[in-house]
Design a protein around this motif. Structure first.
Motif, PDB file in Angstrom:
ATOM      1  N   LEU A 155       0.884  -1.157   0.249  1.00  0.00           N
ATOM      2  CA  LEU A 155       0.143   0.084  -0.158  1.00  0.00           C
ATOM      3  C   LEU A 155       0.851   1.329   0.053  1.00  0.00           C
ATOM      4  CD1 LEU A 155      -2.977  -1.041   2.713  1.00  0.00           C
ATOM      5  CD2 LEU A 155      -3.244  -0.429   0.188  1.00  0.00           C
ATOM      6  N   CYS A 209      -8.814   9.677  -3.948  1.00  0.00           N
ATOM      7  CA  CYS A 209      -9.183   8.796  -5.030  1.00  0.00           C
ATOM      8  C   CYS A 209      -8.002   8.154  -5.788  1.00  0.00           C
ATOM      9  CB  CYS A 209     -10.342   9.019  -6.052  1.00  0.00           C
ATOM     10  SG  CYS A 209     -11.978   9.095  -4.935  1.00  0.00           S
ATOM     11  N   GLY A 255      -5.760   6.485  -3.655  1.00  0.00           N
ATOM     12  CA  GLY A 255      -6.408   5.062  -3.710  1.00  0.00           C
ATOM     13  C   GLY A 255      -6.184   4.380  -4.814  1.00  0.00           C
ATOM     14  N   ILE A 256      -6.261   4.891  -5.957  1.00  0.00           N
ATOM     15  CA  ILE A 256      -6.123   4.137  -7.105  1.00  0.00           C
ATOM     16  C   ILE A 256      -4.766   3.596  -7.294  1.00  0.00           C
ATOM     17  CG2 ILE A 256      -6.120   4.125  -9.685  1.00  0.00           C
ATOM     18  CD1 ILE A 256      -8.435   6.005  -9.484  1.00  0.00           C
ATOM     19  N   ALA A 311      -4.352   0.832  -4.842  1.00  0.00           N
ATOM     20  CA  ALA A 311      -4.996  -0.562  -5.329  1.00  0.00           C
ATOM     21  C   ALA A 311      -4.012  -1.356  -6.156  1.00  0.00           C
ATOM     22  CB  ALA A 311      -6.502  -0.162  -5.748  1.00  0.00           C
ATOM     23  N   GLU A 312      -3.677  -0.394  -7.359  1.00  0.00           N
ATOM     24  CA  GLU A 312      -2.934  -1.153  -8.460  1.00  0.00           C
ATOM     25  C   GLU A 312      -1.581  -1.528  -7.692  1.00  0.00           C
ATOM     26  OE1 GLU A 312      -1.912   1.975 -11.033  1.00  0.00           O
ATOM     27  OE2 GLU A 312      -4.009   1.841 -12.052  1.00  0.00           O
ATOM     28  N   SER A 313      -1.153  -1.089  -6.796  1.00  0.00           N
ATOM     29  CA  SER A 313       0.058  -1.842  -6.022  1.00  0.00           C
ATOM     30  C   SER A 313      -0.226  -3.013  -5.431  1.00  0.00           C
ATOM     31  CB  SER A 313       0.817  -0.711  -5.022  1.00  0.00           C
ATOM     32  OG  SER A 313       1.992  -1.439  -4.428  1.00  0.00           O
ATOM     33  N   LEU A 314      -1.603  -3.152  -4.867  1.00  0.00           N
ATOM     34  CA  LEU A 314      -1.905  -4.486  -4.490  1.00  0.00           C
ATOM     35  C   LEU A 314      -2.040  -5.569  -5.173  1.00  0.00           C
ATOM     36  CD1 LEU A 314      -4.516  -3.517  -1.558  1.00  0.00           C
ATOM     37  CD2 LEU A 314      -2.290  -4.325  -1.123  1.00  0.00           C
ATOM     38  N   ILE A 315      -2.403  -5.176  -6.617  1.00  0.00           N
ATOM     39  CA  ILE A 315      -2.630  -5.968  -7.685  1.00  0.00           C
ATOM     40  C   ILE A 315      -1.415  -6.627  -8.030  1.00  0.00           C
ATOM     41  CG2 ILE A 315      -3.191  -6.174  -9.955  1.00  0.00           C
ATOM     42  CD1 ILE A 315      -5.541  -4.330  -9.410  1.00  0.00           C
ATOM     43  N   LYS A 341      -4.912  -4.206 -13.585  1.00  0.00           N
ATOM     44  CA  LYS A 341      -4.918  -2.973 -13.011  1.00  0.00           C
ATOM     45  C   LYS A 341      -6.008  -1.903 -13.939  1.00  0.00           C
ATOM     46  CE  LYS A 341      -0.539  -2.154 -13.083  1.00  0.00           C
ATOM     47  NZ  LYS A 341       0.835  -1.723 -12.794  1.00  0.00           N
ATOM     48  N   LEU A 400      -9.553  -3.029 -13.297  1.00  0.00           N
ATOM     49  CA  LEU A 400      -9.964  -2.535 -11.993  1.00  0.00           C
ATOM     50  C   LEU A 400     -10.218  -1.204 -12.132  1.00  0.00           C
ATOM     51  CD1 LEU A 400     -10.298  -2.758  -8.995  1.00  0.00           C
ATOM     52  CD2 LEU A 400      -8.059  -1.894  -8.786  1.00  0.00           C
ATOM     53  N   LEU A 430     -14.180   0.140 -11.527  1.00  0.00           N
ATOM     54  CA  LEU A 430     -14.408   1.217 -10.501  1.00  0.00           C
ATOM     55  C   LEU A 430     -15.331   2.359 -11.105  1.00  0.00           C
ATOM     56  CD1 LEU A 430     -11.224   1.287  -8.465  1.00  0.00           C
ATOM     57  CD2 LEU A 430     -13.277   0.547  -7.634  1.00  0.00           C
TER      58      LEU A 430
END
Length: 654
Positions: A8, A246, A249-250, A253-257, A278, A281, A285
């Motif tokens: 994250l 946002c 956050g995006i 989120a891409e890093s989590l993927i 990514k 996703l 969204l």
């Protein structure tokens, strides 16, 4: 758990870049009403300026403080030029014209940097120290914290500026009611210019400091505008804090993927984790947010729409089609092989532009996904032919059907989303299809592409390698050119018949005013679905022709930059006319006009891209109807004057 938290934090760097572009988009929109697709390109210009000043690319080298100051000055000059030359003349134009104008700025900036510095990545001198912070059993680059902190600080300053100062209140007033603001003594033009300069400062800061996070080339920063648009759309193009949050956050989120892709359970293809997840996703969204927050009909404040290009009723279509078809058929025989190939490319480009005439010209739905639909059809033809042994004509029919299905799935978003918001949704869809579908070896062709054998019907080769080779005896054969010509003529007549019929009138009613159309017992939902279906069918035909034309399909032929340039050329030609689609095909990438200019005058594709961007902006300002629309209007005026002169002759004689 520590690994998840670590990834994250690792996503803060990319998230900060996305957030900065999103905040820049919001600033521009609040000031001028433009959704600036060129926001990432302005950051790219700042990055190249700083890099060139620091590395001696311009013939001299300056220190970091002076390079930063000169870069800020450069982007401010660029923003003022864009404001005065593009945004201000189109301030009261239709949203479609504004969006396409920002696309013209993007294409112009990208082509200029390609011509100046080439396509390779450039290692940018970094201002932020190259250090890491040890935490959570890992290491996070210091640049991620610094850049995200800078973006948050700029967001807070902008929030305070627009909330507590007279300038901020004036900008809010002008954005809500332009006429009332003028009556109150405010100048919307001055406010727009000031906001454009503020946005350029935000984006310039990003371009200078993003060297340690994003690569400096002509594609990375410009097309990070897609997730940034998602963040800005979540913020309703008004809230700096939501756009910033946002965006961050995006990125996380891409890093989590990225983290998930390292796990054994993550899907793989040829030993590599699936690409494009990514981007998929981001698309999901956006669709979810727009579907939940959108409305089936526009609100009262959205009822008044500035004038869109006229959609004249076609006249003498068959009379014009016959000689044009004969001339093109003969040209496919007598032209040299290279010009024959370019003419075939133009025919396919015309078919692609026809799909935009239906969905954008007739219904007013700004769709960027058409080229991706063509790619779906092309890859379907390839996989059926190679993997299942299914050839012509079943394979292209299946490819066209696949394009229609995906087009209708995309159309679901159009039921509650419209205008520029729909454009954002379809841009995200195009990016997702390209990365998750075409680049992915499981669905697309991966890096090497996918072969397509020549089409055969009753033992006759209809492809580019057919035995008849024209006057020069070289490939491609005129036979396939005739196939493409037949498809182009038939689809052109289909579009003409749609415009002339009841369906065309309903499409125009929906384009003009959805509430009024619904009040007149027109099913807006069904009209949009039918329009998307017809447009997808035409795009699917173009995709199958493209596959057979080149003998293979690859991801780079259906990229997002090409999709955006297709819209640009279609709008410049005349987005509401079949003749405009023909003109767009002639000037499209690898078409007849670009090839002739390259052959005769040495103007490469990048020069033509630059020329196309400039011409697009000029066309929008001087002639929103497009080139074909201008010819049509001039011809109509001549006929009217001729009739008036004819009617006045008896009176003068008497």
């Amino acid at each position: 758990m520590n690994e998840i938290l670590l990834f994250l934090l690792l996503g803060l760097g990319t998230g900060a870049v996305i957030a900065a572009i999103a905040v820049g988009i919001v600033v521009t929109y609040r000031g001028s009403g433009f959704i600036n697709l060129a926001a990432g390109a302005i950051a790219m210009l700042a990055g190249f300026s700083f890099w060139a000043l620091r590395t001696g690319e311009l013939g001299f080298t300056v220190g970091t403080p002076l390079a930063v100051a000169l870069t800020y000055a450069f982007v401010i000059v660029v923003s003022v030029a864009i404001e005065l030359a593009v945004f201000r003349p189109l301030r009261t134009a239709a949203p479609l014209a504004k969006l396409v104008a920002s696309l013209g700025v993007l294409l112009t900036a990208q082509a200029a940097m390609l011509l100046a510095f080439g396509t390779s990545q450039h290692p940018q001198p970094t201002i932020i120290p190259i250090r890491v912070v040890r935490m959570l059993d890992g290491a996070v680059p210091l640049s991620a914290f610094v850049l995200s902190g800078m973006v948050v600080a700029m967001t807070v300053l902008l929030w305070a500026l627009y909330r507590w100062t007279r300038f901020g209140l004036a900008t809010r007033a002008a954005s809500e009611n332009d006429i009332a603001a003028r009556l109150a003594g405010l100048s919307p033009n001055e406010l727009s210019l000031t906001n454009s300069m503020l946005a350029s400062l935000v984006l310039g800061t990003l371009g200078i400091f993003a060297g340690s996070v994003a690569a400096l080339d002509t594609t990375t920063l410009p097309f990070l505008v897609v997730p940034a648009l998602a963040a800005a759309l979540f913020a309703r193009l008004t809230s700096f804090t939501i756009a910033c949050a946002c965006g961050l956050g995006i990125g996380m989120a891409e890093s989590l993927i990225e983290y998930a892709s390292t796990k054994s359970w993550f899907p793989t293809s040829e030993g590599v984790a699936w690409p494009g997840v990514k981007e998929l996703l981001v698309f999901v969204l956006i669709v979810a947010a727009m579907f939940l927050r959108g409305a089936s009909l526009p609100m009262r404040g959205e009822l008044v729409e500035q004038r869109l290009p006229d959609v004249p009723r076609p006249k003498h279509a068959v009379k014009l089609a016959v000689p044009s078809t004969l001339l093109c058929a003969i040209a496919l025989v007598v032209l040299p092989f290279d010009f024959r190939q370019a003419l075939t490319n133009s025919l396919i480009g015309t078919v692609m532009a026809l799909s935009l005439v239906v969905i954008t010209g007739f219904v007013g739905q700004i769709s960027v996904v058409q080229l991706a639909l063509a790619g779906v059809a092309g890859f379907t033809v390839s996989h059926l032919a190679v993997d299942a042994g299914i050839g012509f004509p079943l394979a292209p029919l299946a490819g066209i059907a696949a394009a229609v299905v995906l087009g209708l799935v995309t159309a679901v978003s159009a039921l509650r989303v419209r205008g520029v918001a729909l454009a954002v949704v379809t841009i995200a869809a195009a990016v997702a299809v390209y990365n998750f579908g075409f680049v992915n070896p499981t669905w697309g062709g991966g890096a090497t592409g996918s072969p397509v054998p020549d089409p055969h019907l009753f033992g006759i080769n209809l492809g580019p390698n057919a035995s008849y080779r024209g006057l020069d005896g070289n490939v491609p054969s005129p036979v396939f050119g005739w196939v493409a010509l037949a498809a182009t003529v038939l689809l052109s007549l289909l579009v003409v018949s749609v415009r002339r019929g009841t369906l065309g009138r309903r499409m125009l009613a929906v384009r003009s005013n959805e509430r009024a159309a619904a009040g007149a017992a027109i099913d807006v939902r069904n009209v949009k679905l039918v329009a998307f279906g017809i447009s997808a069918l035409i795009a699917g035909v173009a995709g199958t022709l493209y596959a057979y034309n080149f003998g293979s399909v690859s991801a780079d032929r259906f990229s997002v930059p090409l999709a955006l340039s297709l819209i640009a050329f279609a709008y410049a030609g005349g987005i509401t006319l079949v003749s405009g689609a023909v003109f767009a095909g002639l000037i499209a990438a690898q078409g007849l006009v670009p090839y002739a200019l390259d052959t005769w005058f040495g103007l490469s594709g990048n020069w033509f891209l630059l020329f196309g961007g400039v011409v697009l902006i000029f066309t929008l300002i001087q002639n929103p109807e497009g080139v074909a629309g201008s010819f049509y209007r001039t011809a109509q005026m001549r006929r009217k004057r001729k009739v008036e002169l004819t009617e006045s002759e008896p009176a003068s004689v008497s």
